[in-house]
Scaffold this active site. Structure first.
Site, short mmCIF file in Angstrom:
data_model
loop_
_atom_site.label_atom_id
_atom_site.label_comp_id
_atom_site.label_asym_id
_atom_site.label_seq_id
_atom_site.Cartn_x
_atom_site.Cartn_y
_atom_site.Cartn_z
N TYR A 1 8.51 66.88 1.71
CA TYR A 1 8.31 65.44 1.58
C TYR A 1 7.94 64.85 2.94
O TYR A 1 8.51 65.20 3.97
CB TYR A 1 9.56 64.78 1.01
CG TYR A 1 9.87 65.27 -0.38
CD1 TYR A 1 9.08 64.90 -1.46
CD2 TYR A 1 10.94 66.14 -0.61
CE1 TYR A 1 9.34 65.38 -2.73
CE2 TYR A 1 11.21 66.60 -1.88
CZ TYR A 1 10.40 66.22 -2.95
OH TYR A 1 10.66 66.70 -4.20
N GLY A 2 6.96 63.95 2.91
CA GLY A 2 6.45 63.36 4.15
C GLY A 2 5.12 63.93 4.55
O GLY A 2 4.43 63.35 5.40
N GLY B 1 -11.99 71.66 21.18
CA GLY B 1 -12.11 70.34 20.59
C GLY B 1 -11.44 69.27 21.42
O GLY B 1 -10.27 69.38 21.77
N ALA C 1 -2.71 57.89 8.73
CA ALA C 1 -1.55 57.80 7.85
C ALA C 1 -1.39 56.38 7.28
O ALA C 1 -1.10 56.21 6.09
CB ALA C 1 -0.29 58.22 8.60
N HIS D 1 6.77 35.99 29.26
CA HIS D 1 6.44 36.53 30.59
C HIS D 1 7.71 37.16 31.19
O HIS D 1 8.79 36.61 31.07
CB HIS D 1 5.95 35.42 31.51
CG HIS D 1 5.70 35.88 32.92
ND1 HIS D 1 4.58 36.60 33.27
CD2 HIS D 1 6.44 35.75 34.05
CE1 HIS D 1 4.62 36.89 34.56
NE2 HIS D 1 5.75 36.37 35.07
#
Length: 487
Positions: free
Chosen positions: A43-44, A186, A339, A463
């Site tokens: 799962y996931g 890659g 995702a 800030h």
């Protein structure tokens, strides 16, 4: 149907429990539909188990070690010792917590969980084969189906992931020792993220890429700080080369890369710097040349579902395939393979099945690369906006002018906002720098709400924070930024 099979039925069958599938299941359960979710592994899906989450855990851990060992200018002197086994255990604990949570959420929303591999028998039936000896299979009839089978790493000829020195991204996230050297094939987002991880662990990393630069598809000004930081980490690059083979040597392997004479690069050509092949010695080689859809295991033709020539299931804005009651979401439904894009499509698919007027709007779909520094983008780039016919107003704010960025020691990069010059509507944003993946959300919201440059500029930002750079970029587009020179 096979004699002896058990046949059951469901309103909504979902194949695949990754971020697209499990979100679709939970949303369908919330809409009071009878839902069955079939998952063959964990799962996931890839994201939680083998991709997004474990990679970000290792990126965070290696960042901590690297920053602690390189903070002399802050007066901090340290030589961190990395226990890779402990780091991997921590990563696995994070993954386990999230995947366990997915299962509990599905059950809490009434989703029927079924372990096995689903294949279509016809347009209203699947067979689910259960793993394990003697587990058999069963037949499941459905009114609607959602295909969410995701994607897998592309394998290139001569580099078999079953060979020990050859790694895919999943294997690279589970090593039990730090390689002395690694060749990465890659320079896309997976290759670049993992190059940073292993360079920070002390691995001698070399990246070879067919195209002419890192991170294809991203603007040069976004890639430049990332490439410079990679160079600072000692990562070597060879552009215009394609890996062709590898062989074992006495103390490791040798990867051969041939010149890629006409490699397409963002509409252009990439040529090798040299004409001769490269011979690169390493301990491991990671192949990260992209991902392909997992659609060939489903017997889609039995249901009449069509794919394109790359195997992606073609869908409309309501996630429906050419067979209207069979929908597809996530990576298997096409680029971009993100995702959060899959999760959005999963929600839409469940709502469409429930009869709601839901559709996917990709206009404000963000993307992020978790390199150092990070990249975050949303909406149109300046070139895309001009190509679409807009007269653009562009604002830019460098992080070197941000007080908060300077106090973090991370001041490379900038925030860039693109807007329609006539009306002031925010059309897109590109960020490279610290926490870019977080900062881009504000500008995604601006696009979604139809906000203008004036809206962003007049929103008071705390800030000192990094988010002030977003406000200042909007002010710069309007011509009245305070902390940088206006165009």
């Amino acid at each position: 149907m096979v004699v002896g099979d058990v046949t059951t039925g469901t309103d909504v069958l979902i194949i695949g429990a990754g971020p697209a599938g499990y979100v679709a299941a939970i949303r369908a359960g919330q809409l009071d539909l009878d839902v069955t979710l079939v998952e063959k592994d964990a799962y996931g899906g890839t994201c939680l188990n083998d991709g997004c989450i474990p990679s970000k855990a290792l990126i965070t851990a290696t960042d901590v070690a690297h920053e602690a060992g390189n903070a002399e200018e802050m007066g901090i002197h340290a030589d961190p010792a990395v226990d890779l086994a402990k780091m991997m255990d921590w990563k696995d604990d994070v993954v386990g917590q999230l995947t366990g949570g997915v299962e509990k959420l599905c059950k809490a929303n009434g989703v029927n969980l079924l372990e096995g591999t689903a294949t279509f028998a016809d347009e209203n039936t699947v067979r689910v084969s259960h793993s394990g000896e003697g587990q058999g299979s069963e037949t499941l009839e459905f009114e609607h189906a959602i295909v969410a089978t995701g994607s897998r790493p592309i394998q290139i000829p001569g580099f078999d992931y079953s060979d020990e020195p050859v790694l895919d991204s999943t294997q690279a996230l589970a090593l039990d020792s730090v390689p002395d050297s690694m060749v990465i094939v890659g320079a896309g987002y997976i290759g670049m993220e993992l190059a940073g991880v292993y360079a920070k662990l002390g691995t001698d990393v070399t990246v070879i890429e067919m195209l002419d630069s890192i991170l294809p598809g991203y603007d040069d000004d976004l890639k430049r700080p990332v490439k410079q930081r990679a160079n600072d980490l000692g990562i070597d690059f060879h552009f215009g080369y394609a890996a062709s083979e590898w062989s074992e040597t006495g103390d490791g392997i040798q990867v051969v890369a041939e010149p890629a004479e006409q490699a397409a690069a963002d509409g252009g050509q990439a040529e090798a710097v040299e004409d001769e092949a490269l011979e690169l010695d390493a301990e491991k080689v990671l192949v990260a040349v992209g991902r392909e859809p997992v659609s060939d295991t489903l017997d889609l033709e039995e249901a009449g579902v069509e794919t394109d020539d790359r195997g992606f299931i073609q869908t409309d804005s309501r996630t429906r395939s050419n067979v209207e009651h069979i929908l597809a979401v996530g990576d298997v439904a096409g680029e971009p393979m993100l995702a959060h894009k899959g999760s959005t499509e999963g929600q839409v698919a469940a709502e469409v099945i429930a009869g709601e007027p839901s559709a996917v709007d990709y206009q404000a779909m963000p993307a992020a690369v978790f390199t150092e520094p990070e990249i975050g983008t949303v909406g149109m780039s300046e070139a895309e906006a001009e190509e679409a016919g807009f007269e653009t107003a562009v604002g830019k704010f460098p992080f070197r002018a941000s007080g908060r960025a300077l106090t973090t020691g991370e001041s490379d990069g900038f925030v860039k906002i693109v807007a329609d010059d006539e009306q002031g509507y925010v059309l897109g944003a590109q960020i490279v720098g610290p926490e870019a993946s977080e900062l881009v959300a504000e500008l995604g919201l601006a696009i979604e709400l139809g906000a203008t440059l004036e809206d962003v500029a007049s929103t008071v930002h705390t800030h000192p924070t990094l988010s002030e750079a977003v406000m200042e970029a909007a002010e710069n587009a309007l011509g009245h930024a305070i902390h940088t020179l206006n165009r």
